[in-house]
Design a protein around this motif. Structure first.
Motif, PDB file in Angstrom:
ATOM      1  N   LEU A 412       0.830  -1.206   0.000  1.00  0.00           N
ATOM      2  CA  LEU A 412       0.000   0.000   0.000  1.00  0.00           C
ATOM      3  C   LEU A 412       0.868   1.262   0.000  1.00  0.00           C
ATOM      4  O   LEU A 412       0.572   2.227  -0.706  1.00  0.00           O
ATOM      5  CB  LEU A 412      -0.924  -0.010   1.223  1.00  0.00           C
ATOM      6  CG  LEU A 412      -2.142  -0.930   1.150  1.00  0.00           C
ATOM      7  CD1 LEU A 412      -2.837  -1.009   2.501  1.00  0.00           C
ATOM      8  CD2 LEU A 412      -3.126  -0.449   0.087  1.00  0.00           C
ATOM      9  N   VAL A 413       1.939   1.252   0.787  1.00  0.00           N
ATOM     10  CA  VAL A 413       2.843   2.407   0.816  1.00  0.00           C
ATOM     11  C   VAL A 413       3.455   2.635  -0.557  1.00  0.00           C
ATOM     12  O   VAL A 413       3.541   3.773  -1.047  1.00  0.00           O
ATOM     13  CB  VAL A 413       3.940   2.195   1.878  1.00  0.00           C
ATOM     14  CG1 VAL A 413       5.028   3.258   1.745  1.00  0.00           C
ATOM     15  CG2 VAL A 413       3.339   2.238   3.278  1.00  0.00           C
ATOM     16  N   THR A 414       3.877   1.547  -1.209  1.00  0.00           N
ATOM     17  CA  THR A 414       4.444   1.666  -2.561  1.00  0.00           C
ATOM     18  C   THR A 414       3.426   2.249  -3.535  1.00  0.00           C
ATOM     19  O   THR A 414       3.766   3.093  -4.374  1.00  0.00           O
ATOM     20  CB  THR A 414       4.924   0.290  -3.056  1.00  0.00           C
ATOM     21  OG1 THR A 414       5.903  -0.229  -2.146  1.00  0.00           O
ATOM     22  CG2 THR A 414       5.532   0.393  -4.438  1.00  0.00           C
ATOM     23  N   THR A 415       2.180   1.808  -3.425  1.00  0.00           N
ATOM     24  CA  THR A 415       1.124   2.321  -4.303  1.00  0.00           C
ATOM     25  C   THR A 415       0.943   3.826  -4.120  1.00  0.00           C
ATOM     26  O   THR A 415       0.858   4.586  -5.091  1.00  0.00           O
ATOM     27  CB  THR A 415      -0.205   1.594  -4.017  1.00  0.00           C
ATOM     28  OG1 THR A 415      -0.046   0.197  -4.273  1.00  0.00           O
ATOM     29  CG2 THR A 415      -1.316   2.142  -4.898  1.00  0.00           C
ATOM     30  N   PHE A 416       0.894   4.284  -2.865  1.00  0.00           N
ATOM     31  CA  PHE A 416       0.698   5.720  -2.609  1.00  0.00           C
ATOM     32  C   PHE A 416       1.899   6.532  -3.078  1.00  0.00           C
ATOM     33  O   PHE A 416       1.742   7.662  -3.559  1.00  0.00           O
ATOM     34  CB  PHE A 416       0.446   5.947  -1.120  1.00  0.00           C
ATOM     35  CG  PHE A 416      -0.886   5.437  -0.644  1.00  0.00           C
ATOM     36  CD1 PHE A 416      -2.049   5.735  -1.339  1.00  0.00           C
ATOM     37  CD2 PHE A 416      -0.988   4.649   0.490  1.00  0.00           C
ATOM     38  CE1 PHE A 416      -3.287   5.269  -0.920  1.00  0.00           C
ATOM     39  CE2 PHE A 416      -2.214   4.166   0.926  1.00  0.00           C
ATOM     40  CZ  PHE A 416      -3.374   4.478   0.222  1.00  0.00           C
ATOM     41  N   LEU A 417       3.109   5.995  -2.940  1.00  0.00           N
ATOM     42  CA  LEU A 417       4.298   6.729  -3.390  1.00  0.00           C
ATOM     43  C   LEU A 417       4.409   6.760  -4.909  1.00  0.00           C
ATOM     44  O   LEU A 417       5.012   7.679  -5.472  1.00  0.00           O
ATOM     45  CB  LEU A 417       5.563   6.089  -2.797  1.00  0.00           C
ATOM     46  CG  LEU A 417       5.784   6.279  -1.296  1.00  0.00           C
ATOM     47  CD1 LEU A 417       7.026   5.526  -0.845  1.00  0.00           C
ATOM     48  CD2 LEU A 417       5.906   7.752  -0.941  1.00  0.00           C
ATOM     49  N   MET A 418       3.840   5.768  -5.561  1.00  0.00           N
ATOM     50  CA  MET A 418       3.909   5.727  -7.023  1.00  0.00           C
ATOM     51  C   MET A 418       3.106   6.842  -7.671  1.00  0.00           C
ATOM     52  O   MET A 418       3.417   7.265  -8.787  1.00  0.00           O
ATOM     53  CB  MET A 418       3.422   4.372  -7.546  1.00  0.00           C
ATOM     54  CG  MET A 418       4.424   3.242  -7.426  1.00  0.00           C
ATOM     55  SD  MET A 418       5.930   3.547  -8.363  1.00  0.00           S
ATOM     56  CE  MET A 418       5.276   3.600 -10.033  1.00  0.00           C
ATOM     57  N   ALA A 419       2.085   7.348  -6.986  1.00  0.00           N
ATOM     58  CA  ALA A 419       1.259   8.414  -7.572  1.00  0.00           C
ATOM     59  C   ALA A 419       2.091   9.672  -7.845  1.00  0.00           C
ATOM     60  O   ALA A 419       2.127  10.158  -8.988  1.00  0.00           O
ATOM     61  CB  ALA A 419       0.073   8.719  -6.658  1.00  0.00           C
ATOM     62  N   PRO A 420       2.782  10.254  -6.848  1.00  0.00           N
ATOM     63  CA  PRO A 420       3.619  11.425  -7.174  1.00  0.00           C
ATOM     64  C   PRO A 420       4.799  11.090  -8.076  1.00  0.00           C
ATOM     65  O   PRO A 420       5.239  11.943  -8.855  1.00  0.00           O
ATOM     66  CB  PRO A 420       4.101  11.915  -5.802  1.00  0.00           C
ATOM     67  CG  PRO A 420       3.953  10.759  -4.880  1.00  0.00           C
ATOM     68  CD  PRO A 420       2.789   9.976  -5.400  1.00  0.00           C
ATOM     69  N   ILE A 421       5.302   9.856  -8.002  1.00  0.00           N
ATOM     70  CA  ILE A 421       6.404   9.457  -8.894  1.00  0.00           C
ATOM     71  C   ILE A 421       5.946   9.509 -10.346  1.00  0.00           C
ATOM     72  O   ILE A 421       6.631  10.057 -11.225  1.00  0.00           O
ATOM     73  CB  ILE A 421       6.901   8.035  -8.549  1.00  0.00           C
ATOM     74  CG1 ILE A 421       7.664   8.032  -7.226  1.00  0.00           C
ATOM     75  CG2 ILE A 421       7.788   7.488  -9.668  1.00  0.00           C
ATOM     76  CD1 ILE A 421       8.990   8.727  -7.265  1.00  0.00           C
TER      77      ILE A 421
END
Length: 768
Positions: A412-421
């Motif tokens: 889930l953390v990876t998913t949320f960080l992928m948005a701004p990336i």
């Protein structure tokens, strides 16, 4: 760039390091999906359909083809994503960035149109400190859960494999199985110091044999027990399965299915050990097909033997190859732990470099691949915690519940960080970004709910482990930021330094003093503390700042920034040594020699400059021409390259200033002004005086004489304490937790390889 042969070799090695965890999931998945047994054939087919499409959507589509592309020049994990964001938006919580850092060849970043979505997101993230802190907390949560994953993976994998002993001997005590698992764990962690390269070569054949075994056994079971199980490849059976299950059974089953993708996050975190293409080749050609065959074959066996679901994997193996398969399974389960252990090392190294973890010893285990590291202290902490979990639970079901909780939170953390990336780094369209986030959350949120509902059944373990590591990392980072802010706010003004005169108000004794500070600009407060309490200072003073940047590496030829502080006759310099989170100080085997060589090169290059400019930050070198400032680029003819400091100093931004024409000296002033200046509290007026008659050769000879006289390394040691009126929690965190970590972690003198006989510590206390 990798040749085809090297790429295939690395793909082979990646099997032993990256995919062991994901590959051994068939040992325990079906048991955790049906802990109370199987009632209907359709339930097995529905569960298999869930496994198939979960494997397809998360490891294959999300990670292998999308997330792996979000690497920071080959570095993966949550902190690699964070470092990418720090370069594209000003969200770093330690304010030591400078515009010269952006000129590094490894400091890639994007520019945005004023009204674009990416520009709005960037401004929104930079607007308030609480948003930057929230993003850091999100990254720390993902990191701590990944560390918990590194503890739980060896426990469940080895314990599940060791359970094969009881299949042929039902009267055997569970304690014997646990003892065998503990012995295997001790052997595994004892091998880590050999390094990923050697371990990969040793483990890769085992994992390859394992995938061939489970794929072959799965194909045999499909042929033997009927191919009706292939209906599971129709996703309609997922809907039928979920509708047929009761509300509690659905969440139990989802928690079990979640275990089929454990180890997926290790694909990304272990990226520093292998190139993206190698991991994609290994997964697409070997791992994914063999896993599908293994799960499909097990499902076919369970449909015909519903009472064997608890140990379906071992019972589905033909008797003729049972014991060889048991040996391979045990070896593969041991190897499975390697993926998350290696990932834990990489994550902690990145956290340390970005000021979020205490200083620990880091060992490079390969001369070819800098990302392959070993951390002895963390290795033994992981071993102790693994043994505690294994011996404490003795049950793979409860460990499985804990394991699933850790894995899904990291995802889930990876998913949320992928948005701004995707928005800031890739400049993807917001519709594409939204589609990726929605599809990922549609799969991961139900698994998250399923795991959270099992907190009382073992799911609390990763939360406790993560909370402990989060406390360590957050307290360390908080005190690090506060200490840096204190250094920034209390740095000494140049007016006070110049008011002391060339002797700095002391006796200048022969020698060179390297003063280590965290400040990348200005004179640190610790220096004023030093010269007001000691009667002498060295003839040459070099302020050394070692700072980490949010990049994976800083090329050696761009590592050092050098500049002069004050006039020539003060003989004071500043040198900033810049590192990426993959770099190690140990590679600079003689930092003292490199610093001295950079200062000498600076003096030579300074003679080619026409003017002199001094400021408290790292500006592009300038010259004075008719009262105006001209960029150093004016010295470059078309097609001419900038001068670099051999293989050591920065190209372009080696802040080289010359005093050959003008020097700064104190202007005439009133006695009252002089009195204020000598006290250090007033601002002095300065004018340009006559040039010093000292030539470059004279200064170089002076530097060499000072070096021959001796070198002393002066380390500033700012001790942080909580104010007396602080709350109880803050006092415990700062006065006890942080103080304990400071005592236990490595000293800066060890990290910088400073000889003990030439070390001088200067300390001061700062209350926050």
């Amino acid at each position: 760039k990798f040749s085809s042969v090297l790429l295939l070799r690395l793909a082979f090695q990646s099997l032993g390091v990256v995919f062991g965890d994901l590959g051994t999931s068939p040992l325990y998945v079906f048991y955790n999906i049906f802990p109370r047994g199987v009632d209907h054939d359709e339930d097995v087919i529905g569960a298999l359909s869930l496994i198939i499409y979960t494997l397809t959507l998360i490891p294959l589509l999300k990670y292998v083809f999308v997330v792996l592309r979000a690497n920071d020049n080959g570095q993966g994990g949550t902190f690699a994503l964070y470092s990418l964001l720090c370069r594209h938006a000003k969200i770093n919580t330690i304010p030591n960035q400078h515009r010269t850092d952006e000129d590094l060849t490894t400091y890639s970043r994007q520019t945005y149109e004023e009204n674009s979505v990416a520009a709005k997101i960037k401004r929104w993230l930079e607007a308030h400190a609480y948003k930057r802190n929230s993003l850091l907390i999100l990254v720390l949560i993902g990191t701590c859960m990944a560390i918990g994953d590194g503890i739980l993976t060896p426990a469940i994998s080895v314990l599940s494999a060791s359970g094969g002993i009881k299949v042929q001997n039902q009267n055997m005590s569970t304690d014997v199985v646990v003892l065998v698992a503990v012995v295997i764990l001790v052997g595994l962690f004892s091998m880590q110091h050999y390094g990923t390269d050697k371990v990969g070569w040793l483990f890769a054949p085992i994992v390859l044999l394992w995938f061939v075994l489970i794929g072959g056994v799965g194909a045999v079971n499909i042929h033997k027990y009927g191919n009706s199980v292939l209906k599971a490849y129709n996703p309609v059976y997922i809907y039928l399965f979920l509708r047929r299950q009761g509300s509690s059974d659905v969440w139990t089953s989802l928690g079990g299915v979640m275990l089929s993708i454990t180890g997926t996050e290790a694909l990304f975190a272990d990226l520093c050990h292998f190139p993206v293409m190698a991991i994609q080749i290994a997964f697409a050609l070997i791992v994914f097909p063999c896993l599908l065959l293994a799960y499909t074959g097990q499902a076919a066996y369970i449909i015909s033997n519903k009472n064997h679901v608890a140990d379906a994997f071992y019972r589905s193996i033909p008797d003729a190859i049972y014991w060889p398969a048991f040996v391979i399974a045990t070896a593969a389960a041991t190897v499975a732990s390697q993926a998350t252990i290696s990932a834990t090392y990489s994550i902690i190294k990145q956290a340390l470099a970005l000021g979020c973890f205490p200083r620990v010893k880091i060992v490079h285990t390969s001369k070819k691949f800098l990302g392959q590291i070993y951390i002895p202290d963390i290795n033994w902490v992981l071993l102790v915690l693994c043994i505690a979990v294994t011996a404490g639970f003795k049950n793979q079901s409860q460990i499985g519940n804990a394991y699933g909780t850790a894995v899904v939170i990291v995802m889930l953390v990876t998913t949320f960080l992928m948005a701004p990336i995707m928005l800031l780094v890739w400049k993807s369209h917001w519709v594409l970004v939204s589609s990726f986030i929605v599809l990922s959350l549609m799969v991961e949120v139900p698994y998250f709910v399923a795991c959270i509902l099992k907190i009382d059944q073992g799911g609390w373990v990763p939360l406790v482990i993560a909370a402990a590591f989060f406390g360590i990392m957050y307290v360390w980072h908080y005190c690090t930021v506060k200490r840096y802010e204190f250094e920034m706010h209390s740095k000494v003004s140049m007016a006070w330094i110049l008011g002391l005169g060339p002797s700095l108000g002391l006796v200048r004794v022969p020698g060179i003093g390297f003063v280590y500070t965290e400040l990348a600009s200005g004179v640190p407060h610790i220096f004023s503390h030093f010269i007001t309490n000691l009667p002498a200072i060295h003839s040459v003073v070099v302020f050394v700042c070692v700072k980490y940047l949010p990049v994976y590496t800083v090329p050696t030829e761009e590592r050092f920034l050098v500049r002069r502080i004050g006039p020539k006759n003060f003989h004071m310099f500043r040198c900033v040594a810049r590192y990426g989170y993959k770099d190690l100080h140990k590679r600079d085997e003689d930092l003292e020699r490199m610093l001295f060589d950079c200062v000498q090169f600076f003096v030579r290059l300074e003679s080619m400059m026409d003017g002199y400019s001094d400021s408290d930050d790292f500006s592009v070198p300038e010259q004075r021409t008719g009262g105006s400032l001209t960029s150093r680029n004016a010295f470059l003819q078309p097609g001419e390259e900038r001068t670099t400091c051999g293989t050591m100093c920065s190209n372009g931004e080696l802040s080289c200033y010359s005093s050959s024409q003008d020097s700064i000296g104190p202007a005439a002033q009133s006695p009252a002004a002089a009195a204020r200046g000598n006290g250090g509290g007033g601002m002095l007026q300065y004018s340009l005086g006559q040039a010093s008659s000292c030539t470059v050769g004279d200064e170089l000879e002076f530097l060499n004489r000072c070096k021959d006289a001796g070198v002393v390394h002066i380390l500033g040691n700012t001790i942080v304490r909580a104010r007396r009126d602080s709350g109880m929690i803050k006092k415990i965190a700062v006065d006890y937790m942080y103080a304990f970590m400071r005592r236990m972690c490595r000293e800066n003198s060890v990290i910088f390889n400073v000889p003990h006989e030439s070390l001088l510590n200067v300390g001061q206390i700062y209350y926050i």
